[in-house]
Scaffold this active site. Structure first.
Site, PDB file in Angstrom:
ATOM      1  N   SER A 298       0.927  -0.976  -0.155  1.00  8.07           N
ATOM      2  CA  SER A 298      -0.074   0.037  -0.144  1.00  8.07           C
ATOM      3  C   SER A 298       1.190   1.287  -0.068  1.00  8.07           C
ATOM      4  CB  SER A 298      -0.862   0.102   1.132  1.00  8.07           C
ATOM      5  OG  SER A 298      -2.077   0.837   1.090  1.00  8.07           O
TER       6      SER A 298
ATOM      7  N   HIS B 257      -7.254  -6.113   0.454  1.00  7.34           N
ATOM      8  CA  HIS B 257      -6.271  -5.148   0.280  1.00  7.34           C
ATOM      9  C   HIS B 257      -4.952  -5.965   1.340  1.00  7.34           C
ATOM     10  CE1 HIS B 257      -3.703  -1.824  -0.278  1.00  7.34           C
ATOM     11  NE2 HIS B 257      -4.103  -1.193   1.106  1.00  7.34           N
TER      12      HIS B 257
END
Length: 309
Positions: free
Chosen positions: A134, A288
């Protein structure tokens, strides 16, 4: 026509790793140290040495960069795994304004990549693989596209080289953490009670609450991350300040996408290729937090990439 090499991983017959002793070294730098704007931050880190480290090992050192609101502690288990499987030293870092690293009012990808580049230089890591998730993946991308020396390979986990608007969820997380601080709580359980009214997913609450620490002087719980600085930096974190006409990376690169996440959708795969001419893309059936949801499969993919490429 653009052709993307996409690897699909659904299941693995993986045995558990042998439990062997590791040499783990921690280095902390006071978060109360506030450097002047745009100055390099000396990053806190944990070093993981394999049981039988061989300096002649051909695999590069591995540097792991966490995501927004995360820390090096999130990667403890996988860092040990990679140290053993790759027989190399692994360094899990706390990026600026996170974990045990110092705070700074400047929080963007260029300056964070400078922090990590300074870490590589200080520790004389002349052959490295950078892996980031991320926000940490964006830092790794920035390092590669800015041609930071000594990067042999890059692994980007569920992050894309495009401009994007930060999800409203991140602003919710910050607002809730501020509410908790304002409540003046003396029990950590009370923080979760407050948070659950706004965040239903217990795993996200637990992740955010890893930043909640008790102030020994007041007895009150406070978040160790600078909430105002991170809130003010959301625009910067969505920005992608590079163009493929002037910034490319030609060394081996792996992007790992969670197919149930919208952070690295297939529509951006052609864009990846314009910046990273030697990239492959692996997909896992996750959200994610790819590495946390399927750690065994993730470890297998990354190990295979680093060893065989």
């Amino acid at each position: 026509m653009f052709r993307s090499k996409v690897l699909f991983y659904s299941s693995f017959n993986l045995s558990l790793l042998n439990k062997q002793p590791f040499i783990i070294i921690n280095r902390k730098y006071s978060k109360h140290t506030h450097p002047p704007p745009s100055e390099i931050v000396k990053l806190s880190y944990t070093q993981y040495d394999p049981p039988e480290f061989n300096e002649t090992n051909e695999n590069p050192y591995l540097i792991i960069l966490h995501g927004l609101f995360g820390s090096k502690q999130n990667w403890k288990s996988l860092a040990k795994t990679f140290a053993q499987r790759l027989n190399t030293r692994v360094f899990a870092l706390d990026l600026r304004n996170h974990g045990e690293s110092p705070h700074s009012p400047v929080h963007n990808y260029e300056i964070m990549s400078d922090d990590v580049a300074a870490f590589i230089k200080e520790h004389k890591l002349y052959k490295t693989a950078i892996m980031g998730h991320s926000m940490g993946g964006r830092v790794g991308i920035a390092m590669a596209l800015r041609q930071v020396p000594h990067i042999e390979k890059l692994v980007v986990v569920d992050s894309a080289p495009v401009n994007s608007r930060m999800s409203s969820e991140f602003f919710t997380y910050i607002d809730v953490m501020k509410k908790i601080e304002q409540a003046g709580i003396v029990k950590q359980s009370k923080a979760d009670e407050i948070m659950k009214d706004y965040i239903s997913d217990i795993s996200i609450r637990q992740f955010l609450l890893t930043n909640l620490k008790k102030d020994p002087e007041t007895g009150l719980y406070k978040f160790r991350i600078p909430l105002d600085i991170l809130s003010d930096s959301m625009g910067e974190l969505g920005r992608f300040p590079f163009d493929s006409a002037h910034h490319t990376f030609h060394k081996k690169t792996l992007f790992v996408a969670g197919t149930r996440s919208n952070y690295l959708p297939p529509k951006v795969y052609p864009t990846i290729r314009t910046f990273f001419t030697n990239a492959v893309i692996a997909e896992l059936d996750t959200g994610h937090w790819v590495h946390a949801e399927k750690p065994l499969e993730f470890a297998a993919i990354v190990t295979d990439f680093i060893v065989k490429n």
